[in-house]
Design a protein around this motif. Structure first.
Motif, PDB file in Angstrom:
ATOM      1  N   LEU A 102      14.067   4.235 -19.987  1.00 50.97           N
ATOM      2  CA  LEU A 102      13.967   2.806 -19.694  1.00 50.97           C
ATOM      3  C   LEU A 102      14.287   2.628 -18.227  1.00 50.97           C
ATOM      4  O   LEU A 102      15.234   3.252 -17.716  1.00 50.97           O
ATOM      5  CB  LEU A 102      14.948   2.021 -20.557  1.00 50.97           C
ATOM      6  N   LEU A 103      13.509   1.812 -17.542  1.00 55.04           N
ATOM      7  CA  LEU A 103      13.662   1.677 -16.099  1.00 55.04           C
ATOM      8  C   LEU A 103      13.934   0.218 -15.731  1.00 55.04           C
ATOM      9  O   LEU A 103      13.149  -0.673 -16.069  1.00 55.04           O
ATOM     10  CB  LEU A 103      12.388   2.170 -15.394  1.00 55.04           C
ATOM     11  N   ALA A 104      15.049   0.019 -15.072  1.00 54.53           N
ATOM     12  CA  ALA A 104      15.413  -1.289 -14.517  1.00 54.53           C
ATOM     13  C   ALA A 104      15.293  -2.442 -15.514  1.00 54.53           C
ATOM     14  O   ALA A 104      14.807  -3.508 -15.154  1.00 54.53           O
ATOM     15  CB  ALA A 104      14.579  -1.574 -13.273  1.00 54.53           C
ATOM     16  N   PRO A 105      15.745  -2.272 -16.749  1.00 48.53           N
ATOM     17  CA  PRO A 105      15.742  -3.420 -17.667  1.00 48.53           C
ATOM     18  C   PRO A 105      16.636  -4.513 -17.093  1.00 48.53           C
ATOM     19  O   PRO A 105      17.696  -4.217 -16.543  1.00 48.53           O
ATOM     20  CB  PRO A 105      16.295  -2.843 -18.971  1.00 48.53           C
ATOM     21  N   LEU A 106      16.191  -5.755 -17.232  1.00 48.01           N
ATOM     22  CA  LEU A 106      16.841  -6.838 -16.491  1.00 48.01           C
ATOM     23  C   LEU A 106      17.711  -7.732 -17.374  1.00 48.01           C
ATOM     24  O   LEU A 106      17.319  -8.069 -18.489  1.00 48.01           O
ATOM     25  CB  LEU A 106      15.764  -7.678 -15.805  1.00 48.01           C
ATOM     26  N   GLY A 107      18.845  -8.108 -16.854  1.00 42.79           N
ATOM     27  CA  GLY A 107      19.679  -9.111 -17.507  1.00 42.79           C
ATOM     28  C   GLY A 107      20.904  -8.518 -18.181  1.00 42.79           C
ATOM     29  O   GLY A 107      20.814  -7.508 -18.876  1.00 42.79           O
ATOM     30  N   THR A 108      22.028  -9.173 -17.983  1.00 45.82           N
ATOM     31  CA  THR A 108      23.281  -8.670 -18.557  1.00 45.82           C
ATOM     32  C   THR A 108      23.255  -8.757 -20.078  1.00 45.82           C
ATOM     33  O   THR A 108      23.495  -7.769 -20.774  1.00 45.82           O
ATOM     34  CB  THR A 108      24.464  -9.490 -18.003  1.00 45.82           C
ATOM     35  N   ALA A 109      22.963  -9.943 -20.591  1.00 44.45           N
ATOM     36  CA  ALA A 109      22.980 -10.119 -22.046  1.00 44.45           C
ATOM     37  C   ALA A 109      21.927  -9.234 -22.706  1.00 44.45           C
ATOM     38  O   ALA A 109      22.179  -8.645 -23.767  1.00 44.45           O
ATOM     39  CB  ALA A 109      22.744 -11.587 -22.402  1.00 44.45           C
ATOM     40  N   ASN A 110      20.761  -9.141 -22.073  1.00 49.33           N
ATOM     41  CA  ASN A 110      19.692  -8.326 -22.651  1.00 49.33           C
ATOM     42  C   ASN A 110      20.090  -6.860 -22.725  1.00 49.33           C
ATOM     43  O   ASN A 110      19.861  -6.190 -23.737  1.00 49.33           O
ATOM     44  CB  ASN A 110      18.406  -8.482 -21.831  1.00 49.33           C
ATOM     45  N   ASN A 111      20.670  -6.370 -21.658  1.00 53.66           N
ATOM     46  CA  ASN A 111      21.083  -4.963 -21.665  1.00 53.66           C
ATOM     47  C   ASN A 111      22.205  -4.719 -22.669  1.00 53.66           C
ATOM     48  O   ASN A 111      22.262  -3.666 -23.296  1.00 53.66           O
ATOM     49  CB  ASN A 111      21.505  -4.532 -20.256  1.00 53.66           C
ATOM     50  N   LYS A 112      23.079  -5.687 -22.808  1.00 52.75           N
ATOM     51  CA  LYS A 112      24.154  -5.525 -23.796  1.00 52.75           C
ATOM     52  C   LYS A 112      23.587  -5.520 -25.211  1.00 52.75           C
ATOM     53  O   LYS A 112      24.027  -4.764 -26.077  1.00 52.75           O
ATOM     54  CB  LYS A 112      25.184  -6.646 -23.650  1.00 52.75           C
TER      55      LYS A 112
END
Lengths: 420, 547
Positions: A102-112
């Motif tokens: 996975l490359l540069a997935p965006l967003g704090t909540a999304n990544n959590k």
């Protein structure tokens, strides 16, 4: 056939036969990456330029022979900045598209959300250069396959605090912040730096609009805020600046790096003049600074692939991320695996060439990327430029370390901007 | 755009839960234990009553191959429900035998085609009954073997509470069964009723303090209290649904609830928080928390509204069981069995508060709600259980998760009544067991120089959801009249999925081991909406946070 002849033939085979795929997402001709980010929806402006930036650099690498003969490709999924969408789309990337990383997935909540539900860490799937400055993602124990790249929001707030003390001491301070871990990280940094706000305006992610911004401005005005810091996404910055201009409220604005992309703010209808003299921060060179070799090369590559677009900070970050990725894959060996990719970044990541003006901090014990910022002001045309034309960079950590003036000297760009 | 749903207030939220199942077969009645058979061909049906009073049914094909599949049905309410109660009114206690899940003829046909007989009882008592039901099943196995002396293998399966009974049978009497398949497995009673208690306590504390939520009286008075709670909880749910767009709080809200409302927190955020605290899934039959209608709510619907709607749908589905199972177990235990005096609700949602931050209206709102629900707030009095009753509840049958015979688990990843975490607990326990068995095998190798790899005895099949499924009318209203999405609702399995489990069960029963991974993978892929991903992990029930 003698032993040496056998070895010679074997050696020949190694050099002429395409490497056989032994890893998900890695074929003899291609290495596939997957990215989730908001391509549509309220939070998408600006960020939705990142995939094209990454692809432009990947195509540049591919046109120059790829990495060990393999092309780098990117599959992009629109998560609309909705965590549950990010989970669904990441599952698609892993299970259907079968990406290597996975490359540069965006967003704090999304990544959590992805870390919790999809759990790439448990699956051994690399999550490279997450597009969030939440300090928690550098926790290698909790997120063993995740690599941060942006300086953390705590670092940014700590460094910003020094700037405020130096330039706006005694002024009444206001803060607009996203009311989640993104904003909480910033609050922690400001608290550690001893900054007190006269007015704090939290907003729930996704609630930003002209209507809600009118309420923010009302609170800031009522509290008498003279200097207002914006710690949110660019769409929130645009809503605040645009509404404040209409309501004739003109404090000294300080824009956090996440929400400070001028192109996005202007595209949202905010006149460049409103941005003028606002303070901004970046860890990369100014996008208008074509004397910088990286800016020049990235701009050339990007505009060749996207002639109708504007080269801006999101593009710059996207291309730099792609540049780091290419180096990481090269360092991962001729037949890269997920495991060797992670090991390569831990071993060599701190020496990767980079457009940034601050160092990378990867090691076997650290998944922390950049750790510093320079401050500047927006020009009448809305371009962020360093004060006095000189980048004065400060670095710090996400703990209680001091903010120090950086002595980091960026290494020269490798030939043609390609991995060595 | 309006947010009203396309069906009447509750109708769309009723799922045909497998907890209550109807009459399935017409069986000859015998007043004693020995079965009386009709002698018909090709399927002979036998009936009788076990010594503890459980009616049973056996269906034996003419080509009987010596194997019988024993099915255990799920939870049936243990009191009659007056007709006026929403959703479940008119229910009468029944112990009609159920030899096949929901009377599914396709599944029965499969068994008969293989020469496998089927049987099941209606159990002697309804409500939470594993202790008596396991004994009933043991007797039933004996009765079958006595009547059909060619019997060589017994396999057992069951759904929901029937899954608990099935797993319990395999744990306590492994010699009686060759393979088992607990489906949509419920967790042990303390874990299940902690989930129920947490949700009811939250609804009472914020939205209607006149809800009793437990500690029901004995006898008719207790029934009346439970009926009253059913009406009140469903009424609150209706009010919350009506106020989804505005965020208004029910007029019955407590002072604590009203204080939160005054801080600008919409009621949907509070409802979502209660669901998350209890561990309810945030995806439901019709709400995926992913899709939004075209237009202004495209983003904000999945971000801020859909998770609350999913809790509303799941919570409404689970509320009746929460109330009635609590009442039933309290009667068995002799007092209040829910105690949250030491529960740290804040610690339970460390991850969820980030994922659903927008729907919870941000960290400030979350902190305000958690503060209001904390033990320190006298306006949110905690439920105090009866220590003796809790000890008695804990002494009711519990499954350890030990796997003695080839076992197939299948469960929906967003089951709101028996959350997937109940099966995950068994998977986790087996991981430790399997590691121990490997160590023992190595130790044996050291001693004897002969190595026999321990056989894998557990197959976990996850019934997965589609990537998205919420649909909208042209006007943008969510549609709730369509069938529940796969992976959602309680024991929401297709016939094909049940047949897959039946096939695997029969194969494992015959050979004494699970089919090969390759065969299982291919079958799972063909069946659809199933996964055997060993790396998928469902969250355990919140009860285990405090253990």
């Amino acid at each position: 056939m003698t032993v040496s002849a056998v070895l010679a033939v074997a050696s020949l085979a190694v050099t002429t036969v395409p490497a056989q795929a032994a890893e998900v997402g890695v074929s003899s001709t291609e290495i596939k990456f997957g990215m989730t980010l908001p391509m549509t929806g309220t939070a998408s402006p600006g960020y939705n330029k990142i995939p094209a930036a990454v692809k432009a650099y990947f195509e540049y690498v591919n046109a120059n022979g790829g990495i060990n003969g393999r092309k780098l490709t990117l599959v992009v999924k629109d998560d609309q900045y909705v965590p549950t969408q990010a989970v669904a789309k990441t599952n698609e990337l892993i299970l259907k598209d079968k990406v290597m990383a996975l490359l540069a997935p965006l967003g704090t909540a999304n990544n959590k959300a992805v870390a919790s539900v999809v759990n790439p860490g448990r699956r051994g799937i690399p999550v490279l250069f997450v597009n969030t400055g939440f300090s928690g993602f550098a926790d290698k124990k909790k997120y063993p396959t995740t690599f941060s790249v942006l300086p953390s929001y705590i670092m940014e707030a700590k460094i910003m605090s020094e700037y405020i003390k130096d330039n706006f001491d005694g002024k009444k301070l206001g803060l607009i912040y996203q009311d989640d871990d993104f904003g909480d990280d910033a609050l922690a940094g400001f608290k550690q730096a001893g900054i007190n706000f006269a007015v704090k305006v939290p907003y729930a992610s996704g609630s930003q609009s002209g209507t809600t911004a009118a309420g923010w401005v009302q609170k800031l005005q009522a509290g008498g805020a003279e200097v207002v810091i914006l710690f949110g996404v660019s769409s929130a910055t645009a809503a605040a600046l645009g509404t404040a201009a209409v309501l004739k409220y003109a404090p000294q604005w300080i824009l956090g790096s996440v929400g400070g992309d001028a192109t996005t703010i202007k595209a949202a209808g905010v006149p460049a003049g409103v941005l003028y003299n606002a303070v901004g921060a970046s860890f990369a060179p100014a996008t208008t600074d074509t004397t910088d070799e990286y800016v020049k090369l990235f701009q050339d590559i990007y505009l060749k692939a996207n002639p109708t677009q504007t080269f801006d900070n999101n593009v710059m970050i996207g291309m730099n991320t792609a540049f780091l990725t290419a180096q990481a894959i090269q360092a991962a060996g001729k037949n890269p695996t997920r495991k060797s990719l992670i090991a390569a970044i831990e071993k060599s990541g701190s020496t990767f060439a980079s457009a940034a003006l601050v160092p990378l901090n990867y090691s076997s014990t650290s998944h922390i990327g950049y750790n510093g910022y320079w401050f500047g002001k927006y020009s009448p045309t809305g371009d962020l430029k360093p004060a006095g034309g000189v980048y004065t960079v400060y670095t710090t950590d996400s703990a209680d370390g001091a903010v120090v003036k950086s002595t980091y000297k960026r290494a020269a760009m490798p030939a043609k901007g390609l991995p060595n | 755009m309006k947010l009203s749903l396309t069906k009447s207030r509750f109708a769309g939220f009723i799922s045909a839960v497998a907890l209550i199942t109807g009459v399935l077969v017409s069986v000859p009645v015998a007043a004693n234990a020995a079965p009386v058979c009709d002698g018909k061909s090709p399927i002979q049906t036998c009936g009788g009553v076990t010594s503890d009073g459980a009616p049973y049914a056996m269906m034996v094909p003419a080509n009987f191959n010596g194997m019988v599949a024993l099915y255990s049905h799920g939870y049936r309410y243990n009191i009659d429900i007056p007709a006026g109660i929403p959703l479940i009114g008119g229910y009468k206690i029944t112990n009609t035998p159920e030899p096949i899940p929901g009377g599914n003829s396709e599944v029965a046909k499969y068994f008969f085609s293989q020469g496998v007989a089927i049987m099941g009882s209606g159990f002697a008592r309804q409500g939470w009954n594993p202790d008596s039901a396991i004994k009933t099943n043991v007797e039933l196995i004996g009765l079958f073997k006595e009547k059909f002396t060619a019997t060589t293998k017994v396999v057992a399966w069951g759904e929901s509470l029937g899954g608990v009974i099935t797993q319990g049978l395999a744990e306590k009497y492994p010699d009686l069964v060759s393979a088992v398949a607990p489906m949509c497995l419920a967790d042990n009673v303390p874990a299940e009723l902690t989930m129920a208690g947490d949700f009811l306590w939250g609804i009472k504390t914020l939205f209607d303090p006149t809800i009793k939520g437990g500690n029901y009286s004995a006898g008719a008075d207790g029934n009346a209290e439970a009926y009253g709670d059913l009406v009140k909880v469903f009424t609150v749910m209706g009010k919350l649904q009506a106020a989804l767009a505005t965020g208004a709080w029910p007029d019955t809200s407590s002072a604590t609830g009203k204080a939160i409302a005054a801080g600008g927190v919409p009621s949907r955020s509070a409802l979502l928080l209660l669901g998350l605290l209890a561990g309810l899934p945030t995806q439901s039959a019709h709400f995926d928390s992913v899709n939004g209608p075209d237009g202004a709510l495209k983003l904000s619907f999945p971000l801020a509204i859909s998770p609350a709607l999913a809790i509303l749908e799941n919570g409404t589905n689970a509320a009746a069981l929460a109330i009635l199972a609590t009442q039933d177990v309290e009667l068995q235990a002799g007092g209040a069995i829910f105690d949250n005096t030491k529960t740290n609700y804040s610690a339970r949602i460390d991850t969820e508060r980030v994922i659903y931050n927008a729907a919870l209206s941000g960290n400030s709102a979350i902190s305000a709600m958690l503060g209001a629900l904390s033990a320190a707030n006298p306006g949110a009095p905690r439920a105090v259980g009866n220590a003796e009753a809790i000890a008695k509840m804990n002494a009711l049958h519990s499954n350890s998760g030990v796997i003695n015979v080839p076992t197939i688990l299948m469960t929906g990843v967003a089951d709101p009544i028996t959350p997937a975490g109940a099966s995950q607990r068994v998977v986790d326990a087996y991981a430790i067991q399997a590691a121990d068995e490997k160590l023992a095998a190595f130790a044996n190798y050291k001693a004897t120089k002969s190595y026999t790899a321990p056989a894998k005895k557990l197959l976990m099949i996850w019934n997965t959801t589609p990537s998205n499924w919420t649909k909208f009318t042209a006007a943008g209203s969510p549609i709730t009249s369509s069938p529940a999405a796969q992976g959602t609702n309680h024991c929401n399995f297709t016939s094909a999925q049940l047949v897959l489990v039946a096939k695997t069960l029969v194969a494992a029963g015959e050979s004494g081991k699970l089919p090969t991974a390759g065969l299982i993978k291919a079958a799972v892929r063909r069946t659809g909406n199933l996964s055997i991903d060993a790396l998928y992990r469902a969250p355990l029930l919140k009860y285990y946070n405090e253990q």
